[in-house]
Design a protein around this motif. Structure first.
Motif, PDB file in Angstrom:
ATOM      1  N   LYS A  45     -13.654  59.936 -71.445  1.00 30.23           N
ATOM      2  CA  LYS A  45     -12.575  58.913 -71.402  1.00 30.23           C
ATOM      3  C   LYS A  45     -11.914  58.315 -72.394  1.00 30.23           C
ATOM      4  O   LYS A  45     -11.087  57.512 -72.415  1.00 30.23           O
ATOM      5  CB  LYS A  45     -13.280  58.052 -70.363  1.00 30.23           C
ATOM      6  CG  LYS A  45     -13.587  58.588 -68.879  1.00 30.23           C
ATOM      7  CD  LYS A  45     -14.550  57.333 -68.102  1.00 30.23           C
ATOM      8  CE  LYS A  45     -14.883  57.886 -66.908  1.00 30.23           C
ATOM      9  NZ  LYS A  45     -15.772  56.854 -65.880  1.00 30.23           N
TER      10      LYS A  45
ATOM     11  N   LEU B  77     -11.881  50.291 -71.463  1.00 29.23           N
ATOM     12  CA  LEU B  77     -10.873  49.189 -71.656  1.00 29.23           C
ATOM     13  C   LEU B  77      -9.796  49.862 -72.721  1.00 29.23           C
ATOM     14  O   LEU B  77     -10.026  50.575 -73.812  1.00 29.23           O
ATOM     15  CB  LEU B  77     -11.486  47.910 -72.467  1.00 29.23           C
ATOM     16  CG  LEU B  77     -10.537  46.991 -72.936  1.00 29.23           C
ATOM     17  CD1 LEU B  77     -10.362  46.249 -71.703  1.00 29.23           C
ATOM     18  CD2 LEU B  77     -11.380  45.713 -73.747  1.00 29.23           C
TER      19      LEU B  77
ATOM     20  N   PRO C 195     -19.346  43.921 -69.772  1.00 30.88           N
ATOM     21  CA  PRO C 195     -18.928  42.859 -69.291  1.00 30.88           C
ATOM     22  C   PRO C 195     -19.975  41.797 -69.187  1.00 30.88           C
ATOM     23  O   PRO C 195     -19.662  40.588 -69.509  1.00 30.88           O
ATOM     24  CB  PRO C 195     -18.307  43.158 -67.891  1.00 30.88           C
ATOM     25  CG  PRO C 195     -18.745  44.500 -67.635  1.00 30.88           C
ATOM     26  CD  PRO C 195     -19.062  45.048 -68.825  1.00 30.88           C
TER      27      PRO C 195
ATOM     28  N   SER D 230      -8.659  53.529 -76.824  1.00 28.53           N
ATOM     29  CA  SER D 230      -9.841  53.167 -75.620  1.00 28.53           C
ATOM     30  C   SER D 230     -11.261  52.438 -76.340  1.00 28.53           C
ATOM     31  O   SER D 230     -11.352  52.765 -77.362  1.00 28.53           O
ATOM     32  CB  SER D 230     -10.159  54.237 -74.880  1.00 28.53           C
ATOM     33  OG  SER D 230     -10.486  55.329 -75.514  1.00 28.53           O
TER      34      SER D 230
ATOM     35  N   GLN E  91     -17.416  44.765 -76.738  1.00 23.31           N
ATOM     36  CA  GLN E  91     -16.953  46.142 -76.655  1.00 23.31           C
ATOM     37  C   GLN E  91     -17.378  46.654 -77.860  1.00 23.31           C
ATOM     38  O   GLN E  91     -17.859  46.042 -79.126  1.00 23.31           O
ATOM     39  CB  GLN E  91     -15.520  45.970 -76.296  1.00 23.31           C
ATOM     40  CG  GLN E  91     -14.632  45.275 -77.061  1.00 23.31           C
ATOM     41  CD  GLN E  91     -14.692  43.745 -76.798  1.00 23.31           C
ATOM     42  OE1 GLN E  91     -14.862  43.593 -75.577  1.00 23.31           O
ATOM     43  NE2 GLN E  91     -14.651  42.912 -77.613  1.00 23.31           N
TER      44      GLN E  91
ATOM     45  N   LYS F  12     -23.838  47.332 -66.930  1.00 26.31           N
ATOM     46  CA  LYS F  12     -22.580  47.833 -66.813  1.00 26.31           C
ATOM     47  C   LYS F  12     -21.677  47.938 -67.867  1.00 26.31           C
ATOM     48  O   LYS F  12     -21.531  47.372 -68.732  1.00 26.31           O
ATOM     49  CB  LYS F  12     -21.748  46.814 -65.726  1.00 26.31           C
ATOM     50  CG  LYS F  12     -20.603  47.306 -65.337  1.00 26.31           C
ATOM     51  CD  LYS F  12     -19.918  46.293 -64.069  1.00 26.31           C
ATOM     52  CE  LYS F  12     -18.416  46.773 -63.767  1.00 26.31           C
ATOM     53  NZ  LYS F  12     -17.655  45.720 -62.811  1.00 26.31           N
ATOM     54  N   ARG F  13     -20.900  48.956 -67.937  1.00 22.70           N
ATOM     55  CA  ARG F  13     -19.985  49.453 -68.749  1.00 22.70           C
ATOM     56  C   ARG F  13     -18.706  50.049 -68.268  1.00 22.70           C
ATOM     57  O   ARG F  13     -18.622  50.461 -67.408  1.00 22.70           O
ATOM     58  CB  ARG F  13     -20.432  50.950 -69.830  1.00 22.70           C
ATOM     59  CG  ARG F  13     -21.959  50.526 -70.472  1.00 22.70           C
ATOM     60  CD  ARG F  13     -22.702  51.530 -70.428  1.00 22.70           C
ATOM     61  NE  ARG F  13     -22.317  52.627 -71.342  1.00 22.70           N
ATOM     62  CZ  ARG F  13     -22.853  52.451 -72.816  1.00 22.70           C
ATOM     63  NH1 ARG F  13     -23.684  51.510 -73.056  1.00 22.70           N
ATOM     64  NH2 ARG F  13     -22.115  53.222 -73.731  1.00 22.70           N
ATOM     65  N   GLU F  14     -17.416  49.647 -68.913  1.00 25.77           N
ATOM     66  CA  GLU F  14     -16.348  49.665 -68.499  1.00 25.77           C
ATOM     67  C   GLU F  14     -15.244  50.537 -69.600  1.00 25.77           C
ATOM     68  O   GLU F  14     -15.695  49.944 -70.806  1.00 25.77           O
ATOM     69  CB  GLU F  14     -15.506  48.573 -68.075  1.00 25.77           C
ATOM     70  CG  GLU F  14     -16.264  47.726 -66.681  1.00 25.77           C
ATOM     71  CD  GLU F  14     -15.673  46.369 -66.498  1.00 25.77           C
ATOM     72  OE1 GLU F  14     -15.893  45.993 -65.398  1.00 25.77           O
ATOM     73  OE2 GLU F  14     -14.955  45.794 -67.443  1.00 25.77           O
TER      74      GLU F  14
ATOM     75  N   GLU G 188     -18.439  59.240 -70.785  1.00 23.25           N
ATOM     76  CA  GLU G 188     -17.622  58.256 -71.521  1.00 23.25           C
ATOM     77  C   GLU G 188     -16.837  58.537 -72.481  1.00 23.25           C
ATOM     78  O   GLU G 188     -15.674  58.207 -72.721  1.00 23.25           O
ATOM     79  CB  GLU G 188     -18.681  56.991 -71.796  1.00 23.25           C
ATOM     80  CG  GLU G 188     -19.329  56.332 -70.816  1.00 23.25           C
ATOM     81  CD  GLU G 188     -20.598  55.580 -71.168  1.00 23.25           C
ATOM     82  OE1 GLU G 188     -20.537  54.377 -70.802  1.00 23.25           O
ATOM     83  OE2 GLU G 188     -21.165  55.750 -72.190  1.00 23.25           O
TER      84      GLU G 188
ATOM     85  N   HIS H 185     -16.358  48.632 -72.915  1.00 25.12           N
ATOM     86  CA  HIS H 185     -16.363  47.166 -72.703  1.00 25.12           C
ATOM     87  C   HIS H 185     -18.051  46.908 -71.962  1.00 25.12           C
ATOM     88  O   HIS H 185     -18.173  47.514 -70.966  1.00 25.12           O
ATOM     89  CB  HIS H 185     -15.219  46.715 -72.026  1.00 25.12           C
ATOM     90  CG  HIS H 185     -15.510  45.080 -71.750  1.00 25.12           C
ATOM     91  ND1 HIS H 185     -15.381  44.035 -72.797  1.00 25.12           N
ATOM     92  CD2 HIS H 185     -15.405  44.441 -70.550  1.00 25.12           C
ATOM     93  CE1 HIS H 185     -15.458  42.823 -72.235  1.00 25.12           C
ATOM     94  NE2 HIS H 185     -15.654  43.092 -70.796  1.00 25.12           N
TER      95      HIS H 185
END
Length: 221
Positions: free
Chosen positions: A92, A6, A18, A13, A23, A2-4, A89, A16
């Motif tokens: 973003k 942050l 988790p 930015s 990060q 999973k990648r978020e 990504e 991250h």
């Protein structure tokens, strides 16, 4: 994994992970970290008019882009990345807005859209080669003036911070070449010294007390 996305303390930015609690950049500021570790402690210390740079962990392209913005010399930039970020990504990442670099937005986009394994002229004074490669497979010899060592931390990827990896980094550098990294772990410093680097502890970026700068000096007399 999973990648978020942050937002870090300086408003910029990062990505991250988790599952690792890790990060791509410091939570205390992606852009602040790049300037402190790689530009001010690295690029600004190189005296040659033409600078060959190897980045270990091309990632979001932030280090490359800020190097392009700040360079006052000819730059030949090689970014190594085993797992490239996705176009979604990259979209973003808010680096352009935070850096107030709207005039260079197409340059940042170009850095991510040019093909891998080929050298591309980004501007008259900046070339970029992206290599999809595991760090363990780097075999360059006496090729670079400066290394940005920006791998994930030793806590999650200890295999990237070993004597074997730093021997490859040492071999990749020209005489008087410099390696800079955000890390200040004692085990990292000792691994660098074991392969022959002269290592300095420097004040760290926001959130870190220290960082390391290593220099290849083969004639220490």
């Amino acid at each position: 994994m999973k990648r978020e996305i942050l937002i870090t303390s300086d408003g910029s930015s990062t990505i991250h992970l988790p599952d690792w609690n890790e990060q791509y950049h410091s939570k205390n500021g992606s852009i602040n970290e790049t300037y402190h570790v790689f530009i001010n402690s690295g690029l600004s210390q190189v005296t040659e008019d033409k600078v060959a740079i190897l980045e270990i962990g091309f990632g979001t392209g932030l280090n490359c882009f800020i190097t392009y913005l700040e360079a006052r010399k000819d730059i030949d930039y090689v970014g190594v990345e085993a797992y490239p970020v996705t176009p979604e990504e990259v979209e973003k990442m808010n680096f352009i807005a935070v850096l107030e670099a709207e005039k260079e937005s197409e340059t940042f986009k170009k850095m991510h859209t040019v093909s891998w394994e080929e050298k591309h002229q980004i501007s008259d004074t900046f070339s970029l080669t992206k290599r999809k490669q595991f760090f363990e497979d780097i075999e360059d010899k006496d090729a670079f003036n400066l290394i940005y060592f920006d791998a994930f931390g030793a806590r999650v990827q200890p295999q990237l911070w070993t004597v074997e990896i730093f021997q490859k980094m040492y071999d990749s550098l020209k005489e008087n070449g410099i390696l800079v990294t955000y890390s200040a772990k004692g085990s990292v410093r000792r691994a660098m010294q074991e392969v022959g680097f002269v290592v300095e502890r420097l004040p760290g970026p926001p959130g870190k007390r220290e960082m390391l700068r290593a220099t290849k000096i083969t004639n220490k007399n």
